[in-house]
Design a protein around this motif. Structure first.
Motif, PDB file in Angstrom:
ATOM      1  N   THR A 242       0.783  -1.323  -0.140  1.00 14.62           N
ATOM      2  CA  THR A 242       0.173  -0.198   0.039  1.00 14.62           C
ATOM      3  C   THR A 242       0.932   1.053  -0.068  1.00 14.62           C
ATOM      4  O   THR A 242       0.280   2.253   0.028  1.00 14.62           O
ATOM      5  N   LEU A 243       2.266   1.127   0.038  1.00 12.03           N
ATOM      6  CA  LEU A 243       3.263   2.333  -0.015  1.00 12.03           C
ATOM      7  C   LEU A 243       2.767   3.183  -1.065  1.00 12.03           C
ATOM      8  O   LEU A 243       2.643   4.455  -0.900  1.00 12.03           O
ATOM      9  N   LEU A 244       2.800   2.678  -2.480  1.00  8.97           N
ATOM     10  CA  LEU A 244       2.824   3.685  -3.610  1.00  8.97           C
ATOM     11  C   LEU A 244       1.288   4.321  -3.333  1.00  8.97           C
ATOM     12  O   LEU A 244       1.126   5.644  -3.524  1.00  8.97           O
ATOM     13  N   PRO A 245       0.114   3.659  -3.283  1.00  6.60           N
ATOM     14  CA  PRO A 245      -0.871   4.448  -3.146  1.00  6.60           C
ATOM     15  C   PRO A 245      -1.383   5.200  -2.195  1.00  6.60           C
ATOM     16  O   PRO A 245      -1.755   6.296  -2.497  1.00  6.60           O
ATOM     17  N   LEU A 246      -0.677   4.950  -0.960  1.00  3.81           N
ATOM     18  CA  LEU A 246      -0.694   6.017   0.147  1.00  3.81           C
ATOM     19  C   LEU A 246      -0.021   7.270  -0.132  1.00  3.81           C
ATOM     20  O   LEU A 246      -0.297   8.269   0.414  1.00  3.81           O
ATOM     21  N   SER A 247       1.157   6.892  -0.888  1.00  2.00           N
ATOM     22  CA  SER A 247       1.948   8.105  -1.109  1.00  2.00           C
ATOM     23  C   SER A 247       1.367   8.982  -2.095  1.00  2.00           C
ATOM     24  O   SER A 247       1.394  10.301  -1.973  1.00  2.00           O
ATOM     25  N   VAL A 248       0.587   8.594  -3.154  1.00  2.00           N
ATOM     26  CA  VAL A 248      -0.187   9.342  -4.127  1.00  2.00           C
ATOM     27  C   VAL A 248      -1.436  10.024  -3.180  1.00  2.00           C
ATOM     28  O   VAL A 248      -1.500  11.117  -3.698  1.00  2.00           O
ATOM     29  N   TYR A 249      -1.921   9.336  -2.391  1.00  2.00           N
ATOM     30  CA  TYR A 249      -3.108   9.857  -1.865  1.00  2.00           C
ATOM     31  C   TYR A 249      -2.650  11.041  -1.041  1.00  2.00           C
ATOM     32  O   TYR A 249      -3.278  11.961  -0.646  1.00  2.00           O
ATOM     33  N   LEU A 250      -1.512  10.932  -0.199  1.00  2.00           N
ATOM     34  CA  LEU A 250      -1.045  11.850   0.728  1.00  2.00           C
ATOM     35  C   LEU A 250      -0.729  13.258  -0.307  1.00  2.00           C
ATOM     36  O   LEU A 250      -1.257  14.297   0.255  1.00  2.00           O
ATOM     37  N   TYR A 251      -0.135  13.107  -1.464  1.00  2.00           N
ATOM     38  CA  TYR A 251       0.024  14.081  -2.240  1.00  2.00           C
ATOM     39  C   TYR A 251      -1.215  14.975  -2.666  1.00  2.00           C
ATOM     40  O   TYR A 251      -1.373  16.149  -2.720  1.00  2.00           O
ATOM     41  N   SER A 252      -2.395  14.029  -2.634  1.00  2.00           N
ATOM     42  CA  SER A 252      -3.637  14.584  -3.140  1.00  2.00           C
ATOM     43  C   SER A 252      -4.340  15.334  -1.809  1.00  2.00           C
ATOM     44  O   SER A 252      -5.285  16.091  -2.032  1.00  2.00           O
TER      45      SER A 252
ATOM     46  N   ARG B  24      10.054  -3.187  11.815  1.00  2.00           N
ATOM     47  CA  ARG B  24      10.980  -4.391  11.272  1.00  2.00           C
ATOM     48  C   ARG B  24      11.282  -4.356   9.863  1.00  2.00           C
ATOM     49  O   ARG B  24      11.772  -5.430   9.279  1.00  2.00           O
ATOM     50  N   SER B  25      10.883  -3.365   9.233  1.00  2.00           N
ATOM     51  CA  SER B  25      10.920  -3.289   7.831  1.00  2.00           C
ATOM     52  C   SER B  25      10.991  -1.843   7.366  1.00  2.00           C
ATOM     53  O   SER B  25      10.214  -1.055   7.889  1.00  2.00           O
ATOM     54  N   PRO B  26      12.060  -1.456   6.465  1.00  2.00           N
ATOM     55  CA  PRO B  26      11.794  -0.101   5.824  1.00  2.00           C
ATOM     56  C   PRO B  26      10.489   0.430   5.372  1.00  2.00           C
ATOM     57  O   PRO B  26      10.046   1.430   5.364  1.00  2.00           O
ATOM     58  N   LEU B  27       9.806  -0.651   4.403  1.00  2.00           N
ATOM     59  CA  LEU B  27       8.558  -0.253   3.807  1.00  2.00           C
ATOM     60  C   LEU B  27       7.604   0.140   4.883  1.00  2.00           C
ATOM     61  O   LEU B  27       6.556   0.960   4.771  1.00  2.00           O
ATOM     62  N   ASN B  28       7.524  -0.573   6.074  1.00  2.00           N
ATOM     63  CA  ASN B  28       6.420  -0.584   6.947  1.00  2.00           C
ATOM     64  C   ASN B  28       6.702   0.704   7.570  1.00  2.00           C
ATOM     65  O   ASN B  28       5.840   1.420   8.091  1.00  2.00           O
ATOM     66  N   PHE B  29       8.063   1.138   7.912  1.00  2.00           N
ATOM     67  CA  PHE B  29       8.374   2.322   8.388  1.00  2.00           C
ATOM     68  C   PHE B  29       7.850   3.496   7.433  1.00  2.00           C
ATOM     69  O   PHE B  29       7.109   4.890   8.278  1.00  2.00           O
ATOM     70  N   LEU B  30       7.818   3.268   6.238  1.00  3.67           N
ATOM     71  CA  LEU B  30       7.456   4.442   5.274  1.00  3.67           C
ATOM     72  C   LEU B  30       5.926   4.493   5.152  1.00  3.67           C
ATOM     73  O   LEU B  30       5.267   5.599   5.357  1.00  3.67           O
ATOM     74  N   VAL B  31       5.350   3.361   5.511  1.00  4.84           N
ATOM     75  CA  VAL B  31       3.858   3.226   5.184  1.00  4.84           C
ATOM     76  C   VAL B  31       3.285   3.947   6.646  1.00  4.84           C
ATOM     77  O   VAL B  31       2.312   4.848   6.615  1.00  4.84           O
ATOM     78  N   ASN B  32       3.947   3.760   7.860  1.00  5.19           N
ATOM     79  CA  ASN B  32       3.572   4.296   9.152  1.00  5.19           C
ATOM     80  C   ASN B  32       3.689   5.952   9.073  1.00  5.19           C
ATOM     81  O   ASN B  32       2.889   6.677   9.638  1.00  5.19           O
TER      82      ASN B  32
END
Length: 292
Positions: free
Chosen positions: A92-102, A257-265
């Motif tokens: 979900t990282l990419l969709p969340l990042s685009v949604y944040l931009y919106s 425990r994961s860089p991706l989960n850190f970015l999602v958080n």
């Protein structure tokens, strides 16, 4: 958002427009692969992740088990186990990042800029830390040393997020400024860490942006317009916003425990702040705002 239903509607409207275009842009390697549908759609997963940062819970597992599974079963009738849900989070990282931009606000001509530390572990565990070994770095704030990243933020006078970027903890605050402000206009208020004559002249010449900073104690005093002096005194509102990001939206903790989960958080915490109905603002009634 004031309710879970309102949050889901906003996220679902975005996903219905985003997912078809996202699938068209994906690269294919020519191999046939199975495409199984999940029990929860993308908008449901994103809603649960964002709702966690709007709740009073400090642990996502407790939130999912005690709140989502017990009290939101009617809203999400096809819920899966906690372990299965955690496996879906990185996707979900990419969709969340685009949604944040919106969710970004609009520049009004008066902007506030600052950076804050995002710790990934306690200083005593730096030598044993492995998750961000090649990504994070040691940095220093006005209070103490830390190991992690620096989050650079820009807000308008209404407290709405305009732009953000993440850098290692040892990055100079002035380095990402031009990238953060290149689409803005007017005046930007910052603290003493952004003082640079070269940066001031470049922003004014290439972007038409005036960078306002208080002088250091060892610098010669210079005359400032009354409005600029009043704006520089109100810069402390950024500290209130950052405090809400860390203590209400929970963008920082040391259990990743994961860089991706850190970015999602981190992204979900910023989205939760963008949906916050009342934000700290400057209340510039009567001030003259420069035109775009």
């Amino acid at each position: 958002m004031s309710s879970l239903e309102e949050l889901f509607c906003a996220v679902d409207d975005f996903c219905q427009a985003f997912e078809p275009r996202w699938q068209q842009q994906l690269l294919h390697d020519g191999l046939r692969r199975r495409s199984r549908t999940r029990q929860l759609c993308l908008s449901e997963i994103m809603t649960i992740l964002i709702a966690f940062h709007q709740s009073h819970y400090r642990n996502f597992k407790a939130f999912y088990v005690q709140q989502v599974s017990l009290h939101w079963h009617k809203e999400f009738p096809r819920l899966v186990s906690y372990n299965r849900f955690v496996e879906w989070i990185p996707s979900t990282l990419l969709p969340l990042s685009v949604y944040l931009y919106s969710c970004f606000g609009r520049c009004s001509g008066i902007s506030l800029m600052d950076s804050t530390s995002v710790r990934v572990c306690h200083n005593r565990r730096i030598q044993q830390h492995r998750v961000f070994a090649n990504l994070a770095s040691r940095g220093k704030t006005s209070v103490d040393w830390f190991f992690g990243f620096k989050l650079h933020l820009v807000f308008n006078d209404c407290g709405e997020l305009l732009n953000m970027t993440l850098t290692p903890g040892n990055t100079d605050e002035r380095r990402p400024v031009f990238k953060l402000l290149r689409r803005l206009f007017g005046k930007v208020v910052a603290d003493k860490g952004y003082i640079s004559q070269t940066l001031f002249e470049r922003l004014l010449r290439e972007c038409g942006i005036q960078l306002l900073t208080k002088p250091r104690r060892n610098m010669r005093n210079r005359l400032m317009p009354l409005m600029d002096k009043l704006l520089s005194r109100k810069r402390a509102i950024v500290e209130t916003i950052i405090d809400q990001l860390k203590n209400i939206s929970q963008i920082e903790h040391s259990r990743h425990r994961s860089p991706l989960n850190f970015l999602v958080n981190l992204v979900c915490g910023l989205i939760a702040y963008c949906h916050q109905p009342k934000k700290p603002s400057l209340r510039l009634d009567g001030f003259f705002l420069p035109a775009a």
